[in-house]
Design a protein around this motif. Structure first.
Motif, PDB file in Angstrom:
ATOM      1  N   GLN A   7       0.704  44.858 107.067  1.00  0.00           N
ATOM      2  CA  GLN A   7       0.960  46.012 106.191  1.00  0.00           C
ATOM      3  C   GLN A   7       2.072  46.905 106.722  1.00  0.00           C
ATOM      4  O   GLN A   7       2.904  47.390 105.960  1.00  0.00           O
ATOM      5  CB  GLN A   7      -0.335  46.835 106.002  1.00  0.00           C
ATOM      6  CG  GLN A   7      -1.335  46.194 105.045  1.00  0.00           C
ATOM      7  CD  GLN A   7      -0.687  45.621 103.780  1.00  0.00           C
ATOM      8  OE1 GLN A   7       0.119  46.294 103.130  1.00  0.00           O
ATOM      9  NE2 GLN A   7      -1.003  44.379 103.437  1.00  0.00           N
ATOM     10  N   ILE A  65      11.118  39.419 102.963  1.00  0.00           N
ATOM     11  CA  ILE A  65      10.274  39.135 104.132  1.00  0.00           C
ATOM     12  C   ILE A  65      11.094  38.399 105.191  1.00  0.00           C
ATOM     13  O   ILE A  65      11.124  38.799 106.358  1.00  0.00           O
ATOM     14  CB  ILE A  65       9.011  38.339 103.720  1.00  0.00           C
ATOM     15  CG1 ILE A  65       8.061  39.263 102.933  1.00  0.00           C
ATOM     16  CG2 ILE A  65       8.300  37.746 104.948  1.00  0.00           C
ATOM     17  CD1 ILE A  65       6.873  38.578 102.303  1.00  0.00           C
ATOM     18  N   LEU A  84       5.308  45.119 106.042  1.00  0.00           N
ATOM     19  CA  LEU A  84       5.611  45.074 104.600  1.00  0.00           C
ATOM     20  C   LEU A  84       6.082  46.430 104.085  1.00  0.00           C
ATOM     21  O   LEU A  84       7.002  46.512 103.268  1.00  0.00           O
ATOM     22  CB  LEU A  84       4.383  44.584 103.822  1.00  0.00           C
ATOM     23  CG  LEU A  84       4.002  43.106 104.030  1.00  0.00           C
ATOM     24  CD1 LEU A  84       2.688  42.772 103.312  1.00  0.00           C
ATOM     25  CD2 LEU A  84       5.115  42.163 103.550  1.00  0.00           C
ATOM     26  N   GLN A  85       5.457  47.495 104.611  1.00  0.00           N
ATOM     27  CA  GLN A  85       5.842  48.845 104.174  1.00  0.00           C
ATOM     28  C   GLN A  85       7.290  49.184 104.532  1.00  0.00           C
ATOM     29  O   GLN A  85       7.886  50.058 103.916  1.00  0.00           O
ATOM     30  CB  GLN A  85       4.926  49.893 104.812  1.00  0.00           C
ATOM     31  CG  GLN A  85       3.612  50.080 104.061  1.00  0.00           C
ATOM     32  CD  GLN A  85       2.534  50.695 104.953  1.00  0.00           C
ATOM     33  OE1 GLN A  85       2.845  51.352 105.940  1.00  0.00           O
ATOM     34  NE2 GLN A  85       1.274  50.471 104.600  1.00  0.00           N
ATOM     35  N   TYR A 121       3.925  38.124 109.674  1.00  0.00           N
ATOM     36  CA  TYR A 121       4.702  39.210 109.072  1.00  0.00           C
ATOM     37  C   TYR A 121       4.257  39.456 107.635  1.00  0.00           C
ATOM     38  O   TYR A 121       4.020  40.580 107.234  1.00  0.00           O
ATOM     39  CB  TYR A 121       6.201  38.879 109.121  1.00  0.00           C
ATOM     40  CG  TYR A 121       6.744  38.864 110.531  1.00  0.00           C
ATOM     41  CD1 TYR A 121       7.223  40.025 111.116  1.00  0.00           C
ATOM     42  CD2 TYR A 121       6.761  37.691 111.277  1.00  0.00           C
ATOM     43  CE1 TYR A 121       7.715  40.019 112.408  1.00  0.00           C
ATOM     44  CE2 TYR A 121       7.253  37.671 112.573  1.00  0.00           C
ATOM     45  CZ  TYR A 121       7.733  38.834 113.136  1.00  0.00           C
ATOM     46  OH  TYR A 121       8.207  38.823 114.416  1.00  0.00           O
ATOM     47  N   GLU A 122       4.123  38.367 106.876  1.00  0.00           N
ATOM     48  CA  GLU A 122       3.790  38.560 105.458  1.00  0.00           C
ATOM     49  C   GLU A 122       2.374  39.093 105.279  1.00  0.00           C
ATOM     50  O   GLU A 122       2.000  39.514 104.203  1.00  0.00           O
ATOM     51  CB  GLU A 122       4.007  37.265 104.651  1.00  0.00           C
ATOM     52  CG  GLU A 122       3.059  36.149 105.010  1.00  0.00           C
ATOM     53  CD  GLU A 122       3.384  34.837 104.296  1.00  0.00           C
ATOM     54  OE1 GLU A 122       4.366  34.782 103.538  1.00  0.00           O
ATOM     55  OE2 GLU A 122       2.628  33.878 104.521  1.00  0.00           O
ATOM     56  N   SER A 123       1.584  39.083 106.371  1.00  0.00           N
ATOM     57  CA  SER A 123       0.223  39.616 106.299  1.00  0.00           C
ATOM     58  C   SER A 123       0.118  40.959 107.031  1.00  0.00           C
ATOM     59  O   SER A 123      -0.978  41.433 107.293  1.00  0.00           O
ATOM     60  CB  SER A 123      -0.745  38.608 106.934  1.00  0.00           C
ATOM     61  OG  SER A 123      -0.359  38.338 108.288  1.00  0.00           O
ATOM     62  N   LEU A 137       9.785  47.217 104.192  1.00  0.00           N
ATOM     63  CA  LEU A 137      10.728  46.422 103.389  1.00  0.00           C
ATOM     64  C   LEU A 137      11.022  47.098 102.051  1.00  0.00           C
ATOM     65  O   LEU A 137      10.192  47.847 101.541  1.00  0.00           O
ATOM     66  CB  LEU A 137      10.123  45.034 103.114  1.00  0.00           C
ATOM     67  CG  LEU A 137       9.701  44.176 104.309  1.00  0.00           C
ATOM     68  CD1 LEU A 137       9.133  42.853 103.809  1.00  0.00           C
ATOM     69  CD2 LEU A 137      10.864  43.941 105.263  1.00  0.00           C
ATOM     70  N   GLU A 195       8.432  43.170  98.420  1.00  0.00           N
ATOM     71  CA  GLU A 195       7.685  42.125  99.141  1.00  0.00           C
ATOM     72  C   GLU A 195       8.087  40.711  98.728  1.00  0.00           C
ATOM     73  O   GLU A 195       7.299  39.763  98.821  1.00  0.00           O
ATOM     74  CB  GLU A 195       6.174  42.362  98.966  1.00  0.00           C
ATOM     75  CG  GLU A 195       5.744  43.663  99.617  1.00  0.00           C
ATOM     76  CD  GLU A 195       4.245  43.870  99.674  1.00  0.00           C
ATOM     77  OE1 GLU A 195       3.478  42.934  99.316  1.00  0.00           O
ATOM     78  OE2 GLU A 195       3.820  44.973 100.080  1.00  0.00           O
TER      79      GLU A 195
END
Ligand code: HOC
Length: 365
Positions: free
Chosen positions: A191, A205, A194-195, A187-189, A197, A200
């Motif tokens: 995009q 996360i 992440l967009q 998830y943290e990798s 959220l 970041e």
């Protein structure tokens, strides 16, 4: 050197000594009163092999073919999330151990290292990606896309986990590994994730994962949409009803995994081994039928294949081996399982995986 546990029971004992109580409890336990966790094992004992003799087993071939690829052994490593609970090297250690034997490693969506990190240490070896559907469908599609790009060869969509089962051991231990961040690597990798959220931060996360991971609306239309978005074969993991197996074939799914998630989802349901024969019958070799939930030794492999599985997946045994000895531990486990399976096939009187389908089993109560 030091004694490394051989049997499942010894491995479990050793893992308990090296893992925290919460982590060990999470891996070991099943849902509810653990009836299904137990019946996954006890129902294996209800099937007995009736071996043949004088069949010349001097040359044994344990290879299988799945989606036009040949593998030397009839096993895969089942997707298990949050492997850092067992060992710091987690997915990297397991993927590399599997690679040594050409055994496909099925990486979990909630893994402790990312798709790309796993691909980097096992670029040439077989690996599949397990997908947990996301409430935000674009995250699911993007993860499937990342896996395809990174060289993974199949997508395993888990369909029995629209929400987490009722896990009393974890409630008692107040243990929640997703909240602790053990399953955040993909998830943290990502995009697309992440967009979605507000920011970041670690907190966002984790909250984002928790908001996405339960996906109660998952249905056949979503599966059809996923199928359009990937060239990879799609397997559905968590099939127990023959009607769902039939629907999988009718919907153009490439394979199924008969599984009750190691007894971790709904307690009181049919053991995986009891569900297998009717599913194998209805699928009738149109697509591969894989099996997990209860495989501990070579004779279990013989039984599952004789009852209609094309290959089997191993779960808890490799997690315990990882805890006990890292990559080396998983290699030792696989070495033993490979040898025990060869001995078991031979002593059942067969000399190939195909030959196991004519090995007779009797049911006792
Ligand atoms: C819906 C939440 O497969 C297990 C994992 C569960 C991962 C979280 C999914 O513990 O069996």
């Amino acid at each position: 050197g030091d004694y490394f546990p051989i049997s499942y029971e010894e491995l479990e004992e050793r893992a308990q000594t090296v893992m925290s109580a919460g982590a060990f409890g999470y891996v070991r336990s099943g849902a509810g009163g653990e009836e299904t966790l137990r019946s996954n094992r006890t129902d294996f004992q209800k099937h007995s092999i009736v071996p043949r003799v004088l069949t010349d087993v001097s040359s044994i071939n344990t290879s299988i073919t799945l989606f036009e690829k040949q593998y030397d052994h009839p096993f895969l490593l089942a997707p298990v999330g949050m492997l850092k609970l067992a060992h710091e090297d987690a997915d990297l250690a397991v993927a590399q151990a599997a690679a040594r034997y050409g055994i496909p490693f099925v990486q979990s969506t909630v893994s402790s290292y990312s798709i790309e990190e796993v691909a980097e240490v096992s670029s040439l070896s077989p690996k599949w990606f397990q997908l947990y559907w996301s409430n935000n469908r674009s995250v699911s599609f993007h993860m499937a896309e990342r896996a395809e790009k990174a060289g993974f060869e199949a997508i395993v969509l888990t369909v029995d986990t629209v929400m987490l089962g009722w896990r009393e051991e974890d409630l008692r231990n107040r243990f929640s590994p997703l909240k602790l961040g053990y399953g955040k690597a993909n998830y943290e990798s990502d995009q697309v994730f992440l967009q979605s959220l507000p920011d970041e931060s670690e907190e966002s996360i984790i909250q984002g994962i928790l908001n996405n991971i339960h996906h109660p609306s998952l249905n056949w239309e979503d599966v059809a949409e996923l199928k359009k978005r990937t060239k990879l074969p799609i397997l559905l993991k968590g099939i127990l009803h023959p009607k769902d197996a039939k629907l999988a074939v009718e919907n153009g799914i490439d394979g199924i995994i008969v599984s009750n998630h190691g007894g971790r989802q709904l307690d009181g349901i049919i053991s995986a081994i009891s569900a297998l024969p009717a599913i194998a019958e209805i699928v009738n070799k149109q697509i591969p039928v894989l099996f997990d939930s209860g495989i501990r030794r070579g004779a279990d492999v013989v039984k599952a294949i004789a009852l209609g599985a094309d290959a089997v997946c191993i779960g808890r045994p490799f997690v315990y081996a990882l805890a006990a000895g890292g990559q080396k531990g998983v290699e030792k486990l696989l070495e033993n399982l490979i040898q025990e399976t060869k001995v078991s096939i031979s002593l059942a009187g067969a000399s190939s995986i195909a030959g196991l389908s004519s090995v007779k089993l009797v049911q006792t109560t």
